[in-house]
Design a protein around this motif. Structure first.
Motif, PDB file in Angstrom:
ATOM      1  N   VAL A  12      18.647  -6.752 -13.973  1.00 40.59           N
ATOM      2  CA  VAL A  12      20.039  -7.429 -13.835  1.00 40.59           C
ATOM      3  C   VAL A  12      20.507  -7.439 -12.219  1.00 40.59           C
ATOM      4  CG1 VAL A  12      22.470  -7.353 -14.371  1.00 40.59           C
ATOM      5  CG2 VAL A  12      20.647  -7.096 -16.132  1.00 40.59           C
ATOM      6  N   ALA A  13      20.169  -6.477 -11.735  1.00 40.28           N
ATOM      7  CA  ALA A  13      20.852  -6.584 -10.281  1.00 40.28           C
ATOM      8  C   ALA A  13      19.712  -7.447  -9.528  1.00 40.28           C
ATOM      9  CB  ALA A  13      20.631  -4.926  -9.742  1.00 40.28           C
ATOM     10  N   GLY A  14      18.649  -7.524  -9.928  1.00 38.07           N
ATOM     11  CA  GLY A  14      17.639  -8.235  -9.035  1.00 38.07           C
ATOM     12  C   GLY A  14      17.942  -9.823  -9.239  1.00 38.07           C
ATOM     13  N   ALA A  15      18.154  -9.993 -10.794  1.00 32.93           N
ATOM     14  CA  ALA A  15      18.533 -11.513 -11.009  1.00 32.93           C
ATOM     15  C   ALA A  15      19.751 -11.822 -10.417  1.00 32.93           C
ATOM     16  CB  ALA A  15      18.586 -11.525 -12.554  1.00 32.93           C
ATOM     17  N   LEU A  16      20.780 -11.156 -10.190  1.00 31.95           N
ATOM     18  CA  LEU A  16      22.151 -11.432  -9.820  1.00 31.95           C
ATOM     19  C   LEU A  16      21.862 -11.534  -8.246  1.00 31.95           C
ATOM     20  CD1 LEU A  16      24.515  -9.088 -11.582  1.00 31.95           C
ATOM     21  CD2 LEU A  16      24.397 -11.815 -12.114  1.00 31.95           C
ATOM     22  N   LEU A  17      21.322 -10.772  -7.719  1.00 32.15           N
ATOM     23  CA  LEU A  17      20.967 -10.951  -6.307  1.00 32.15           C
ATOM     24  C   LEU A  17      20.348 -12.395  -6.034  1.00 32.15           C
ATOM     25  CD1 LEU A  17      21.107  -9.888  -3.444  1.00 32.15           C
ATOM     26  CD2 LEU A  17      19.108  -8.544  -3.827  1.00 32.15           C
ATOM     27  N   ARG A  18      19.367 -12.540  -6.716  1.00 30.99           N
ATOM     28  CA  ARG A  18      18.577 -14.087  -6.481  1.00 30.99           C
ATOM     29  C   ARG A  18      19.583 -14.975  -6.764  1.00 30.99           C
ATOM     30  NH1 ARG A  18      14.308 -16.401 -10.749  1.00 30.99           N
ATOM     31  NH2 ARG A  18      14.289 -18.629  -9.656  1.00 30.99           N
ATOM     32  N   PHE A  19      20.381 -14.985  -7.883  1.00 27.42           N
ATOM     33  CA  PHE A  19      21.323 -16.140  -8.158  1.00 27.42           C
ATOM     34  C   PHE A  19      22.116 -16.093  -6.941  1.00 27.42           C
ATOM     35  CE2 PHE A  19      25.531 -17.227  -9.617  1.00 27.42           C
ATOM     36  CZ  PHE A  19      25.299 -18.335  -9.974  1.00 27.42           C
ATOM     37  N   GLY A  20      22.755 -15.021  -6.098  1.00 31.87           N
ATOM     38  CA  GLY A  20      23.638 -15.116  -5.080  1.00 31.87           C
ATOM     39  C   GLY A  20      22.909 -15.926  -3.705  1.00 31.87           C
ATOM     40  N   VAL A  21      21.648 -15.505  -3.851  1.00 33.55           N
ATOM     41  CA  VAL A  21      20.777 -16.063  -2.464  1.00 33.55           C
ATOM     42  C   VAL A  21      20.645 -17.501  -2.928  1.00 33.55           C
ATOM     43  CG1 VAL A  21      18.530 -16.006  -1.746  1.00 33.55           C
ATOM     44  CG2 VAL A  21      19.584 -13.915  -1.780  1.00 33.55           C
ATOM     45  N   ASP A  22      20.097 -17.942  -3.965  1.00 35.08           N
ATOM     46  CA  ASP A  22      20.133 -19.480  -4.379  1.00 35.08           C
ATOM     47  C   ASP A  22      21.572 -20.155  -4.106  1.00 35.08           C
ATOM     48  OD1 ASP A  22      17.335 -19.571  -4.907  1.00 35.08           O
ATOM     49  OD2 ASP A  22      17.991 -19.189  -7.125  1.00 35.08           O
ATOM     50  N   SER A  23      22.591 -19.483  -4.525  1.00 36.18           N
ATOM     51  CA  SER A  23      23.811 -20.156  -4.395  1.00 36.18           C
ATOM     52  C   SER A  23      24.192 -20.357  -2.856  1.00 36.18           C
ATOM     53  CB  SER A  23      25.025 -19.091  -5.298  1.00 36.18           C
ATOM     54  OG  SER A  23      24.825 -19.566  -6.429  1.00 36.18           O
ATOM     55  N   TRP A  24      23.997 -19.176  -2.372  1.00 35.74           N
ATOM     56  CA  TRP A  24      24.336 -19.214  -0.752  1.00 35.74           C
ATOM     57  C   TRP A  24      23.485 -20.531  -0.105  1.00 35.74           C
ATOM     58  CZ3 TRP A  24      22.536 -19.270   4.179  1.00 35.74           C
ATOM     59  CH2 TRP A  24      23.322 -18.961   4.889  1.00 35.74           C
ATOM     60  N   PHE A  25      22.076 -20.701  -0.416  1.00 35.44           N
ATOM     61  CA  PHE A  25      21.573 -21.530   0.362  1.00 35.44           C
ATOM     62  C   PHE A  25      21.917 -22.918  -0.087  1.00 35.44           C
ATOM     63  CE2 PHE A  25      18.680 -18.103   1.765  1.00 35.44           C
ATOM     64  CZ  PHE A  25      18.239 -18.885   3.050  1.00 35.44           C
ATOM     65  N   ALA A  26      22.141 -22.981  -1.570  1.00 37.66           N
ATOM     66  CA  ALA A  26      22.886 -24.408  -2.036  1.00 37.66           C
ATOM     67  C   ALA A  26      24.079 -24.846  -1.557  1.00 37.66           C
ATOM     68  CB  ALA A  26      22.801 -24.145  -3.460  1.00 37.66           C
ATOM     69  N   HIS A  27      24.936 -23.964  -0.989  1.00 39.49           N
ATOM     70  CA  HIS A  27      26.205 -24.365  -0.496  1.00 39.49           C
ATOM     71  C   HIS A  27      26.313 -24.105   1.171  1.00 39.49           C
ATOM     72  CE1 HIS A  27      27.325 -23.145  -4.489  1.00 39.49           C
ATOM     73  NE2 HIS A  27      28.392 -24.272  -4.264  1.00 39.49           N
ATOM     74  N   HIS A  28      25.231 -23.738   1.699  1.00 43.58           N
ATOM     75  CA  HIS A  28      25.326 -23.423   3.205  1.00 43.58           C
ATOM     76  C   HIS A  28      23.931 -24.261   3.797  1.00 43.58           C
ATOM     77  CE1 HIS A  28      27.739 -20.357   1.987  1.00 43.58           C
ATOM     78  NE2 HIS A  28      28.410 -20.525   3.110  1.00 43.58           N
ATOM     79  N   SER A  29      23.152 -24.853   2.967  1.00 46.81           N
ATOM     80  CA  SER A  29      22.015 -25.468   3.605  1.00 46.81           C
ATOM     81  C   SER A  29      22.496 -26.823   4.533  1.00 46.81           C
ATOM     82  CB  SER A  29      21.037 -25.955   2.415  1.00 46.81           C
ATOM     83  OG  SER A  29      19.808 -26.150   3.177  1.00 46.81           O
ATOM     84  N   SER A  30      22.539 -26.493   5.801  1.00 44.29           N
ATOM     85  CA  SER A  30      22.745 -27.577   6.485  1.00 44.29           C
ATOM     86  C   SER A  30      21.618 -28.268   7.101  1.00 44.29           C
ATOM     87  CB  SER A  30      23.732 -27.341   7.695  1.00 44.29           C
ATOM     88  OG  SER A  30      23.131 -26.293   8.716  1.00 44.29           O
ATOM     89  N   ILE A  31      20.390 -27.696   6.979  1.00 39.30           N
ATOM     90  CA  ILE A  31      19.344 -28.393   7.375  1.00 39.30           C
ATOM     91  C   ILE A  31      18.464 -29.180   6.443  1.00 39.30           C
ATOM     92  CG2 ILE A  31      17.147 -27.575   8.461  1.00 39.30           C
ATOM     93  CD1 ILE A  31      18.053 -24.804   9.431  1.00 39.30           C
ATOM     94  N   ARG A  32      18.977 -30.192   6.387  1.00 36.18           N
ATOM     95  CA  ARG A  32      18.215 -31.163   5.754  1.00 36.18           C
ATOM     96  C   ARG A  32      18.108 -32.534   6.389  1.00 36.18           C
ATOM     97  NH1 ARG A  32      19.128 -30.549  -0.310  1.00 36.18           N
ATOM     98  NH2 ARG A  32      20.075 -28.317  -0.504  1.00 36.18           N
TER      99      ARG A  32
END
Length: 132
Positions: A12-32
């Motif tokens: 559960v901790a790993g899945a939540l951490l992965r979700f957090g990383v995915d969400s962070w990149f989805a909202h902060h990805s400025s290199i497109r």
């Protein structure tokens, strides 16, 4: 029974951490960059690369860490199978590679495979070496 509980809790901790990383990149990805034909932005699977490399490091680290601390094998299972298993994603990695291929970004697809493998091996070796 304890091993299964540890795998579940760490999973559960790993899945939540992965979700957090995915969400962070989805909202902060400025290199497109924009495609030449204007059909939307190109992407690079940074979040998948990051979680896979960190997961490889966690698996490498779990081998020596649990032994060094005198913990039972159930803790290694919890960290490697639960935490790293919940964090890493083979399916997203392969899907991202297929997506790059479908965009005719063949060099990027090869780079995605090569970088994930090279950094994953290096991270696992670093984790083992750190506590070995």
């Amino acid at each position: 029974m304890i091993a299964a509980a540890l795998v579940g809790v760490f999973g559960v901790a790993g899945a939540l951490l992965r979700f957090g990383v995915d969400s962070w990149f989805a909202h902060h990805s400025s290199i497109r960059s924009v495609r030449a034909d204007g059909r939307g932005a190109l992407h690079w699977p940074w979040a998948t690369l990051l979680v896979n490399v960190v997961g490889c490091f966690v698996i490498g680290l779990s081998h020596g860490l649990t032994t060094g601390l005198g913990l039972g094998t159930e803790w290694q299972l919890g960290l490697a199978t639960g935490l790293a298993g919940g964090l890493t994603t083979f399916s997203s990695w392969t899907t991202a590679t297929i997506r790059l291929l479908s965009e005719a970004r063949f060099g990027s697809a090869v780079l995605n495979v090569a970088v994930n493998l090279a950094l994953g091996f290096a991270a696992a070796a670093a984790g083992i070496a750190l506590v070995g």
